[in-house]
Enzyme design. Sequence first.
Site, PDB file in Angstrom:
ATOM      1  N   TYR A 135       0.826  -1.218   0.000  1.00  0.00           N
ATOM      2  CA  TYR A 135       0.000   0.000   0.000  1.00  0.00           C
ATOM      3  C   TYR A 135       0.856   1.262   0.000  1.00  0.00           C
ATOM      4  O   TYR A 135       0.478   2.267  -0.569  1.00  0.00           O
ATOM      5  CB  TYR A 135      -0.886   0.030   1.249  1.00  0.00           C
ATOM      6  CG  TYR A 135      -2.267  -0.558   1.068  1.00  0.00           C
ATOM      7  CD1 TYR A 135      -2.430  -1.884   0.678  1.00  0.00           C
ATOM      8  CD2 TYR A 135      -3.400   0.210   1.298  1.00  0.00           C
ATOM      9  CE1 TYR A 135      -3.687  -2.425   0.531  1.00  0.00           C
ATOM     10  CE2 TYR A 135      -4.668  -0.328   1.155  1.00  0.00           C
ATOM     11  CZ  TYR A 135      -4.814  -1.641   0.774  1.00  0.00           C
ATOM     12  OH  TYR A 135      -6.058  -2.170   0.630  1.00  0.00           O
ATOM     13  N   LYS A 190       2.666 -15.259   2.992  1.00  0.00           N
ATOM     14  CA  LYS A 190       2.871 -15.939   1.705  1.00  0.00           C
ATOM     15  C   LYS A 190       4.368 -16.211   1.602  1.00  0.00           C
ATOM     16  O   LYS A 190       5.038 -15.866   0.621  1.00  0.00           O
ATOM     17  CB  LYS A 190       2.336 -15.049   0.565  1.00  0.00           C
ATOM     18  CG  LYS A 190       2.260 -15.726  -0.792  1.00  0.00           C
ATOM     19  CD  LYS A 190       1.179 -16.792  -0.904  1.00  0.00           C
ATOM     20  CE  LYS A 190       1.329 -17.568  -2.208  1.00  0.00           C
ATOM     21  NZ  LYS A 190       0.408 -18.722  -2.307  1.00  0.00           N
ATOM     22  N   ASP A 222      -3.617 -17.998   0.840  1.00  0.00           N
ATOM     23  CA  ASP A 222      -4.619 -18.687   0.009  1.00  0.00           C
ATOM     24  C   ASP A 222      -5.368 -19.725   0.839  1.00  0.00           C
ATOM     25  O   ASP A 222      -6.594 -19.848   0.775  1.00  0.00           O
ATOM     26  CB  ASP A 222      -3.977 -19.299  -1.248  1.00  0.00           C
ATOM     27  CG  ASP A 222      -2.701 -20.088  -0.962  1.00  0.00           C
ATOM     28  OD1 ASP A 222      -2.181 -20.016   0.169  1.00  0.00           O
ATOM     29  OD2 ASP A 222      -2.218 -20.769  -1.892  1.00  0.00           O
ATOM     30  N   ASP A 246      -6.680  -6.517   4.152  1.00  0.00           N
ATOM     31  CA  ASP A 246      -7.773  -5.844   3.444  1.00  0.00           C
ATOM     32  C   ASP A 246      -8.733  -6.888   2.880  1.00  0.00           C
ATOM     33  O   ASP A 246      -9.947  -6.816   3.067  1.00  0.00           O
ATOM     34  CB  ASP A 246      -7.196  -4.987   2.314  1.00  0.00           C
ATOM     35  CG  ASP A 246      -8.267  -4.296   1.497  1.00  0.00           C
ATOM     36  OD1 ASP A 246      -9.206  -3.753   2.112  1.00  0.00           O
ATOM     37  OD2 ASP A 246      -8.173  -4.297   0.253  1.00  0.00           O
ATOM     38  N   ASP A 250     -12.696  -8.369   4.552  1.00  0.00           N
ATOM     39  CA  ASP A 250     -13.987  -8.346   3.846  1.00  0.00           C
ATOM     40  C   ASP A 250     -14.596  -9.742   3.810  1.00  0.00           C
ATOM     41  O   ASP A 250     -15.805  -9.912   3.969  1.00  0.00           O
ATOM     42  CB  ASP A 250     -13.818  -7.848   2.397  1.00  0.00           C
ATOM     43  CG  ASP A 250     -14.052  -6.348   2.254  1.00  0.00           C
ATOM     44  OD1 ASP A 250     -13.799  -5.622   3.240  1.00  0.00           O
ATOM     45  OD2 ASP A 250     -14.485  -5.909   1.168  1.00  0.00           O
TER      46      ASP A 250
HETATM   47  C1  IPM Z   1     -10.483  -0.649   3.812  1.00  0.00           C
HETATM   48  C2  IPM Z   1     -10.696  -0.057   2.450  1.00  0.00           C
HETATM   49  C3  IPM Z   1      -9.507   0.842   2.127  1.00  0.00           C
HETATM   50  C4  IPM Z   1      -8.281  -0.045   2.077  1.00  0.00           C
HETATM   51  C5  IPM Z   1      -9.647   1.678   0.845  1.00  0.00           C
HETATM   52  C6  IPM Z   1     -10.898   2.526   0.871  1.00  0.00           C
HETATM   53  C7  IPM Z   1      -8.444   2.538   0.606  1.00  0.00           C
HETATM   54  O1  IPM Z   1     -10.897  -1.053   1.503  1.00  0.00           O
HETATM   55  O2  IPM Z   1     -10.360   0.126   4.794  1.00  0.00           O
HETATM   56  O3  IPM Z   1     -10.449  -1.873   3.922  1.00  0.00           O
HETATM   57  O4  IPM Z   1      -7.981  -0.654   1.035  1.00  0.00           O
HETATM   58  O5  IPM Z   1      -7.603  -0.142   3.094  1.00  0.00           O
HETATM   59 MG    MG Z   2     -11.074  -3.006   2.327  1.00  0.00          MG
END
Ligand code: IPM
Ligand code: MG
Length: 362
Positions: A135, A190, A222, A246, A250
């Site tokens: 990042y 990884k 993975d 990240d 999710d």
């Molecule tokens: C998160 C989001 C952010 C990230 C984006 C909006 C930059 O997806 O906080 O998970 O990738 O960290």
């Molecule tokens: Mg995110």
Amino acid sequence: MKIAVLPGDGIGTEIVAEALRVLETLDLSFETESALVGGAAYEAHGHPLPESTLKLAKEADAVLFGAVGDWKYDKLERSLRPEQAILGLRKNLGLFANFRPAICYEQLVDASSLKPELISGLDILIIRELTGDIYFGQPRGRRTASDGHFPGAEEAFDTMRYSRPEIERIAHVAFQAARKRSKRVTSVDKANVLETFQLWKDVVTEVGEEYPDVELDHMYVDNAAMQLVKAPKKFDVVVTGNMFGDILSDEAAMLTGSIGMLPSASLNASNQGLYEPSHGSAPDIAGKGVANPLATILSAAMMLRFSLNQTEAADRIESAVKHVLAQGLRTADIWSEGTTKVGTREMGDAVVAAITKKTITG
Ligand code: IPM
Ligand code: MG
């Protein structure tokens, strides 16, 4: 106590308003100051993270953040896109430790796409390193390739990198968090392919020796993605780098039924923190009053617990949220047959009412 309030874009303003109403219901003395961030700040000041907003955030004890982003900014040059605001805040405030709990509330077991027995009672904590990795790694950019498969072609590149101290400090955060839970850490890497994550694994292992009471295991990313949907309850604390975190956070969010329920905290070395829902700005439903404010309300609870030392107030918010779910109130994202569909404001009202009632009856 000073709280910087940055609602941002899309549903950000609606959900942060509800979290503020909840905070005001509690008898705490704090000061709030709001500022624009993301697309809203770009419209008003020509930059997603104006100096004045950054200054406010830096000087506050905590930042309550909504969400940023809208598809209409996708064509802007990268440095002006709304997402740069959150990345800039993370970097400038040194918010390296991101806590993303994924808790499945009993009443929402059916809202998940996974079988109830897999997720019932789920309570995992993803700890994501937030200021390093690909990042932020330099160099990055576009250029003409001088080697590789297609010399002379246009190419783009980013740099994945971690230094030993960056890994050490996030590993300590994870082991210390595990001590307050069931004393298990899974480090996700990884290392079979990437130098960066071989160092990650080596350093996490070394730090782990200082915590003999905590069980440590390592998993390739993975496989971790697969195990998260196969047997999520086998995890407790998961620690990983910025990009894997990240993605996995999710995925973990969906285990709980809705990302609309998940709070997050991002802390620096002095426990100053930024608190935001794990979900985004959802421009498709913005302004309609249907967004789920619970992730932001629960983020406010995390803020009270981690940065403002108000554990009791945090408990009260969390039990009020459980109470409204038990009452059968649901926003559209978590609604199912037999429950009552409510909007953003009504959900906020219900949480406020649950807190007030508890105060009166003791
Ligand atoms: C998160 C989001 C952010 C990230 C984006 C909006 C930059 O997806 O906080 O998970 O990738 O960290
Ligand atoms: Mg995110």
